[in-house]
Design a protein around this motif. Sequence first.
Motif, short mmCIF file in Angstrom:
data_model
loop_
_atom_site.label_atom_id
_atom_site.label_comp_id
_atom_site.label_asym_id
_atom_site.label_seq_id
_atom_site.Cartn_x
_atom_site.Cartn_y
_atom_site.Cartn_z
N GLU A 87 0.75 -1.07 -0.05
CA GLU A 87 0.07 -0.12 -0.34
C GLU A 87 1.19 1.05 0.29
N LYS A 88 0.51 1.94 -1.04
CA LYS A 88 0.85 3.67 -1.57
C LYS A 88 0.73 4.55 -0.21
N ASN A 89 -0.30 4.83 0.30
CA ASN A 89 -0.99 5.54 0.58
C ASN A 89 -1.08 5.51 2.35
N ARG A 90 -0.26 4.42 2.86
CA ARG A 90 -0.48 4.08 3.80
C ARG A 90 1.53 3.88 4.49
N SER A 91 1.37 4.29 5.27
CA SER A 91 2.61 4.60 6.51
C SER A 91 3.10 2.59 6.82
N PHE A 92 4.09 2.29 6.86
CA PHE A 92 4.36 0.91 7.88
C PHE A 92 6.12 0.70 8.25
N GLU A 135 -3.28 -13.31 26.17
CA GLU A 135 -3.62 -13.75 24.48
C GLU A 135 -4.55 -12.81 24.28
N GLN A 136 -4.97 -11.64 24.78
CA GLN A 136 -5.74 -10.61 24.03
C GLN A 136 -5.01 -9.82 23.47
N SER A 137 -3.96 -9.54 23.48
CA SER A 137 -3.06 -8.68 22.88
C SER A 137 -2.30 -9.39 21.70
N TYR A 138 -1.80 -10.98 22.81
CA TYR A 138 -1.98 -11.89 21.23
C TYR A 138 -2.62 -11.55 19.79
N HIS A 139 -3.33 -11.87 20.79
CA HIS A 139 -4.24 -12.38 19.38
C HIS A 139 -3.94 -10.41 18.40
N LEU A 140 -4.58 -9.67 18.82
CA LEU A 140 -4.85 -8.73 17.92
C LEU A 140 -3.17 -8.16 17.19
N PHE A 141 -1.91 -8.92 17.93
CA PHE A 141 -0.90 -8.54 16.80
C PHE A 141 -0.47 -9.51 15.84
N PHE A 142 -1.11 -10.81 15.92
CA PHE A 142 -1.23 -11.83 15.27
C PHE A 142 -2.31 -11.50 14.15
N GLU A 143 -3.52 -11.09 14.65
CA GLU A 143 -4.14 -10.83 13.54
C GLU A 143 -3.94 -10.18 12.35
N GLU A 144 -2.80 -8.99 13.31
CA GLU A 144 -3.16 -8.19 12.42
C GLU A 144 -2.14 -7.95 11.34
N PHE A 145 -1.12 -9.28 11.88
CA PHE A 145 -0.11 -10.01 10.81
C PHE A 145 -0.99 -10.51 9.50
N GLU A 146 -1.45 -11.31 9.91
CA GLU A 146 -2.22 -12.50 9.20
C GLU A 146 -2.85 -11.62 8.60
N ASP A 147 -3.60 -10.08 8.30
CA ASP A 147 -4.53 -9.20 7.49
C ASP A 147 -3.31 -8.51 6.69
N LEU A 148 -1.88 -8.40 7.04
CA LEU A 148 -1.30 -7.13 6.33
C LEU A 148 -0.35 -8.87 5.24
N PHE A 149 -0.40 -9.48 5.39
CA PHE A 149 0.63 -10.93 4.50
C PHE A 149 -0.67 -10.81 3.71
N TYR A 150 -1.61 -11.66 4.05
CA TYR A 150 -2.56 -12.00 3.19
C TYR A 150 -3.11 -11.30 2.44
N ASN A 151 -3.65 -9.90 3.03
CA ASN A 151 -4.33 -8.70 2.07
C ASN A 151 -3.36 -7.34 1.70
#
Length: 265
Positions: A87-92, A135-151
């Motif tokens: 994504e070009k319009n969003r910093s990473f 557990e809650q914080s871990y899953h927030l991080f991991f789910e964000e990774f999954e979304d960025l990786f695949y989408n």
Amino acid sequence: MGGDISANHLLTYLEKSIKSADSIDIIVSFLMESGVRLLLPALKNALDRGAAIRLLTGNYLGITQPSALTLLKYELEDRVCVHLYQEKNRSFHPKAYIFHYADNSEIYVGSSNISRSALTKGIEWNYRFSEKDDEQSYHLFFEEFEDLFYNHSVEVTDKVLKDYAKNWKRPALQKDMERYQEKLPAGDGRLAPVFPRGAQIDALYALKKSREEGDRKALIHAATGIGKTYLAAFDSIEYKKVLFVAHREEILKQAAESFKRVRPQ
């Protein structure tokens, strides 16, 4: 590595986690050759014992070196899945190292990208916690990774890598960064280890792919200063006998010294 890597550097902790993880997910805003080279031995061992590895990086400020991506593909081939944020319009700018085990997962979150300085000597703040701890914080991080990786990213295929390298411009700030990355003294009077760098890595990867396609001849055309003799030495490592041809005896003597540093035997 030399005496500069202490037990309290992030690299030491990452190596321990890599050693026992069943799968590994890494997300960093940029990659540099110096950092990739430090992690390669541990990553190779993990792959050899069957661990799965995914890595997501970006082109933040243009710092990710094409040669760092090529080094991963040259050394680890298709056994590691590398993606590039698109994504070009969003910093990473994320940095996290996630390790999955049979009965738990853990994550390192902080400021360290994959560079020698960030993994060893630089001032970096990183925090580690496990899924069982939070557990809650871990899953927030991991789910964000999954979304960025695949989408929001693409796999670094040979074509993607070629296009990235073609459009990449070495940022001015990288000159300052590289001063801290490489050529640290060995500390015991020995010559520092010699590794392929920059365009040498690109050429070695091209030669490797060419051989895999069945080619038996190749020509490397490179500018003065690229290090063509060292390139020849690196490319010859898997062969018992090598013929090196030059038009002057002085060049042959210099080449012999270069080959000895790459192939001490």
